[in-house]
Write a protein that holds these residues in place. Structure first.
Motif, PDB file in Angstrom:
ATOM      1  N   ARG A 240      25.460  48.182  62.706  1.00  0.00           N
ATOM      2  CA  ARG A 240      24.402  47.187  62.838  1.00  0.00           C
ATOM      3  C   ARG A 240      23.762  47.208  64.225  1.00  0.00           C
ATOM      4  N   ASP A 241      24.598  47.355  65.272  1.00  0.00           N
ATOM      5  CA  ASP A 241      24.102  47.183  66.639  1.00  0.00           C
ATOM      6  C   ASP A 241      23.827  48.486  67.379  1.00  0.00           C
ATOM      7  N   THR A 242      23.908  49.636  66.708  1.00  0.00           N
ATOM      8  CA  THR A 242      23.782  50.907  67.425  1.00  0.00           C
ATOM      9  C   THR A 242      22.395  51.070  68.036  1.00  0.00           C
ATOM     10  N   LEU A 243      21.351  50.796  67.276  1.00  0.00           N
ATOM     11  CA  LEU A 243      20.000  50.908  67.825  1.00  0.00           C
ATOM     12  C   LEU A 243      19.789  49.891  68.950  1.00  0.00           C
ATOM     13  N   TYR A 244      20.365  48.713  68.817  1.00  0.00           N
ATOM     14  CA  TYR A 244      20.260  47.728  69.893  1.00  0.00           C
ATOM     15  C   TYR A 244      20.925  48.251  71.161  1.00  0.00           C
ATOM     16  N   GLN A 245      22.108  48.857  71.030  1.00  0.00           N
ATOM     17  CA  GLN A 245      22.803  49.394  72.201  1.00  0.00           C
ATOM     18  C   GLN A 245      21.957  50.455  72.891  1.00  0.00           C
ATOM     19  N   GLU A 246      21.288  51.305  72.115  1.00  0.00           N
ATOM     20  CA  GLU A 246      20.424  52.327  72.708  1.00  0.00           C
ATOM     21  C   GLU A 246      19.217  51.686  73.390  1.00  0.00           C
ATOM     22  N   TYR A 247      18.654  50.689  72.745  1.00  0.00           N
ATOM     23  CA  TYR A 247      17.497  49.972  73.294  1.00  0.00           C
ATOM     24  C   TYR A 247      17.872  49.290  74.606  1.00  0.00           C
ATOM     25  N   ASP A 248      19.007  48.585  74.610  1.00  0.00           N
ATOM     26  CA  ASP A 248      19.440  47.860  75.804  1.00  0.00           C
ATOM     27  C   ASP A 248      19.805  48.825  76.927  1.00  0.00           C
ATOM     28  N   ARG A 249      20.435  49.939  76.590  1.00  0.00           N
ATOM     29  CA  ARG A 249      20.793  50.947  77.608  1.00  0.00           C
ATOM     30  C   ARG A 249      19.552  51.454  78.320  1.00  0.00           C
ATOM     31  N   ASP A 250      18.535  51.810  77.549  1.00  0.00           N
ATOM     32  CA  ASP A 250      17.317  52.354  78.158  1.00  0.00           C
ATOM     33  C   ASP A 250      16.601  51.299  78.992  1.00  0.00           C
ATOM     34  N   ARG A 251      16.594  50.063  78.539  1.00  0.00           N
ATOM     35  CA  ARG A 251      15.965  48.984  79.315  1.00  0.00           C
ATOM     36  C   ARG A 251      16.693  48.798  80.632  1.00  0.00           C
ATOM     37  N   GLN A 252      18.030  48.817  80.590  1.00  0.00           N
ATOM     38  CA  GLN A 252      18.818  48.630  81.808  1.00  0.00           C
ATOM     39  C   GLN A 252      18.579  49.750  82.808  1.00  0.00           C
ATOM     40  N   GLN A 253      18.253  50.933  82.290  1.00  0.00           N
ATOM     41  CA  GLN A 253      17.986  52.083  83.156  1.00  0.00           C
ATOM     42  C   GLN A 253      16.526  52.146  83.610  1.00  0.00           C
ATOM     43  N   GLY A 254      15.727  51.158  83.191  1.00  0.00           N
ATOM     44  CA  GLY A 254      14.327  51.109  83.592  1.00  0.00           C
ATOM     45  C   GLY A 254      13.445  52.106  82.874  1.00  0.00           C
ATOM     46  N   LEU A 255      13.903  52.622  81.748  1.00  0.00           N
ATOM     47  CA  LEU A 255      13.121  53.589  80.986  1.00  0.00           C
ATOM     48  C   LEU A 255      12.140  52.874  80.066  1.00  0.00           C
ATOM     49  N   GLU A 256      11.036  53.557  79.762  1.00  0.00           N
ATOM     50  CA  GLU A 256      10.089  53.010  78.799  1.00  0.00           C
ATOM     51  C   GLU A 256      10.668  53.151  77.404  1.00  0.00           C
ATOM     52  N   ILE A 257      10.825  52.041  76.728  1.00  0.00           N
ATOM     53  CA  ILE A 257      11.405  52.067  75.392  1.00  0.00           C
ATOM     54  C   ILE A 257      10.788  50.941  74.564  1.00  0.00           C
ATOM     55  N   ASP A 258      10.293  51.284  73.400  1.00  0.00           N
ATOM     56  CA  ASP A 258       9.735  50.280  72.501  1.00  0.00           C
ATOM     57  C   ASP A 258      10.852  49.618  71.709  1.00  0.00           C
ATOM     58  N   ILE A 259      10.586  48.420  71.224  1.00  0.00           N
ATOM     59  CA  ILE A 259      11.530  47.748  70.333  1.00  0.00           C
ATOM     60  C   ILE A 259      11.696  48.606  69.083  1.00  0.00           C
ATOM     61  N   PRO A 260      12.926  48.834  68.610  1.00  0.00           N
ATOM     62  CA  PRO A 260      13.110  49.627  67.395  1.00  0.00           C
ATOM     63  C   PRO A 260      12.310  49.048  66.227  1.00  0.00           C
ATOM     64  N   GLU A 261      11.603  49.899  65.520  1.00  0.00           N
ATOM     65  CA  GLU A 261      10.748  49.443  64.424  1.00  0.00           C
ATOM     66  C   GLU A 261      11.588  48.994  63.224  1.00  0.00           C
ATOM     67  N   ASN A 262      11.134  47.931  62.573  1.00  0.00           N
ATOM     68  CA  ASN A 262      11.734  47.450  61.322  1.00  0.00           C
ATOM     69  C   ASN A 262      13.223  47.160  61.483  1.00  0.00           C
ATOM     70  N   TYR A 263      13.608  46.658  62.644  1.00  0.00           N
ATOM     71  CA  TYR A 263      15.030  46.491  62.962  1.00  0.00           C
ATOM     72  C   TYR A 263      15.382  45.032  63.231  1.00  0.00           C
ATOM     73  N   PHE A 264      14.813  44.441  64.275  1.00  0.00           N
ATOM     74  CA  PHE A 264      15.051  43.035  64.548  1.00  0.00           C
ATOM     75  C   PHE A 264      14.161  42.176  63.650  1.00  0.00           C
ATOM     76  N   PRO A 265      14.675  41.087  63.067  1.00  0.00           N
ATOM     77  CA  PRO A 265      13.815  40.181  62.302  1.00  0.00           C
ATOM     78  C   PRO A 265      12.659  39.666  63.162  1.00  0.00           C
ATOM     79  N   GLY A 266      11.444  39.882  62.685  1.00  0.00           N
ATOM     80  CA  GLY A 266      10.277  39.457  63.447  1.00  0.00           C
ATOM     81  C   GLY A 266      10.096  40.189  64.749  1.00  0.00           C
ATOM     82  N   ASP A 267      10.721  41.374  64.873  1.00  0.00           N
ATOM     83  CA  ASP A 267      10.674  42.144  66.121  1.00  0.00           C
ATOM     84  C   ASP A 267      11.165  41.323  67.323  1.00  0.00           C
ATOM     85  N   ASP A 268      12.097  40.434  67.065  1.00  0.00           N
ATOM     86  CA  ASP A 268      12.645  39.577  68.116  1.00  0.00           C
ATOM     87  C   ASP A 268      14.042  40.080  68.484  1.00  0.00           C
TER      88      ASP A 268
END
Length: 319
Positions: A240-268
């Motif tokens: 469930r949380d694998t894409l979130y972990q990748e998203y959060d990792r890249d954000r913490q590293q200051g990388l440009e990363i979009d919210i995973p598509e069709n993943y979080f309810p309401g893209d939240d």
């Protein structure tokens, strides 16, 4: 039936909490059962996470499965201790004289590099060549799928303009192959990659077939017609949380990363993702293990090398 692994593997505890029966090697030795022998080349940086995901995916079957994990001796893992690898993993050199019913090659975070520039490419190429005579069927995941289809069939990968990152609807192109049995015509699968493979090259190849695709993702799943090679270009085994972990990792590293598509309810990103791909994942791994491995491998798996070529061509059928 249980999954058999090396005693003490951390994934045993996590899977037991999910009521998944995992048997360590010590207990398994007391049972007179011929399990399927599956070898996994785990190239993922978070190896314990990948172990748990794959063992869970392989557990939904009545078949007893013994899993051996491999690490590449030609590359020193930076996220996993050498002690852990030496305890729970083997090298290709240690198992190359053995025969296995199935092989799984995972993804790896090296997709933007040319294959030949990857540190362990020569070793992985040797493993893939070895698999032709020592394995009944091989399942390749994400970058592993790109590497396998390039090695065996010369299909090139291509850079995407933006990272393909999210959970995407996939459309089955041919319902007859047994790998597709039980899948809905439309289903979901997570993807996380910067590259893709040429769909036109696959369509033009006489030994290959596209089984699943979508306009957004391109080829999702392909196979060789003899079913010795199954290529999954996404990650149906993800938690469930694998894409979130990748998203959060890249954000913490200051990388440009979009919210995973069709993943979080309401893209939240503050809301818990809803799993929409688990049933399809179960079907895919179970079908591969049953129809392309169990139904085809000889009882004495060492006989794989002596079987005539025409006998290794697996026929799909419809019931």
């Amino acid at each position: 039936m249980p999954i058999r692994v090396v005693k003490g593997l951390p994934a045993i505890g996590r899977l037991s909490e999910e009521n998944i029966f995992v048997m360590d090697s010590e207990r398994a030795e007391s049972q007179d059962i011929r399990p399927l022998h599956i070898v996994v080349v785990n190239l993922m940086p978070r190896k314990e996470t990948a172990e748990t995901q794959l063992l869970r995916a392989l557990s939904n079957t009545p078949l007893q499965t013994k899993v051996t994990f491999l690490y590449t001796a030609s590359y020193t893992a930076s996220n996993t201790s050498q002690e852990y690898l030496e305890t729970f993993y083997r090298t290709f050199e240690e198992i190359k004289d053995q025969y296995f019913d199935g092989l799984i090659i995972t993804g790896a975070p090296v997709e933007q590099m040319p294959f030949e520039e990857v540190d362990y490419w020569d070793e992985l190429s040797e493993i893939m060549e070895w698999s032709k005579t020592h394995v009944c069927s091989t399942l390749y995941i994400c970058w592993g799928a790109q590497a396998g289809i390039y090695k065996h069939f010369g299909i090139h990968k291509e850079d995407l303009p933006n990272k393909l990152f999210g959970v995407y609807e996939q459309e089955v192109q041919n319902t007859k192959p047994m790998l597709m049995r039980g899948l809905d015509e439309l289903f979901y699968m997570p993807h996380s990659r910067h590259t893709t493979v040429s769909e036109s090259e696959i369509n033009a190849h006489p030994q290959l077939e596209v089984l699943v695709r979508a306009d957004k993702t391109g080829v999702g799943i392909a196979r060789s017609y003899d079913n010795k090679h199954v290529f999954i270009f996404g990650h149906p085994e993800y938690d469930r949380d694998t894409l979130y972990q990748e998203y959060d990792r890249d954000r913490q590293q200051g990388l440009e990363i979009d919210i995973p598509e069709n993943y979080f309810p309401g893209d939240d990103p503050t809301k818990t993702p809803i799993i929409r791909w688990r049933s399809a994942s179960t079907i895919l791994y179970t079908n591969w293990l049953n129809y392309y491995v169990y139904q085809e491998t000889p009882y004495e798996v060492s006989e794989l090398q002596s079987r005539p070529i025409e006998e290794t061509y697996i026929q799909d059928w419809v019931i």
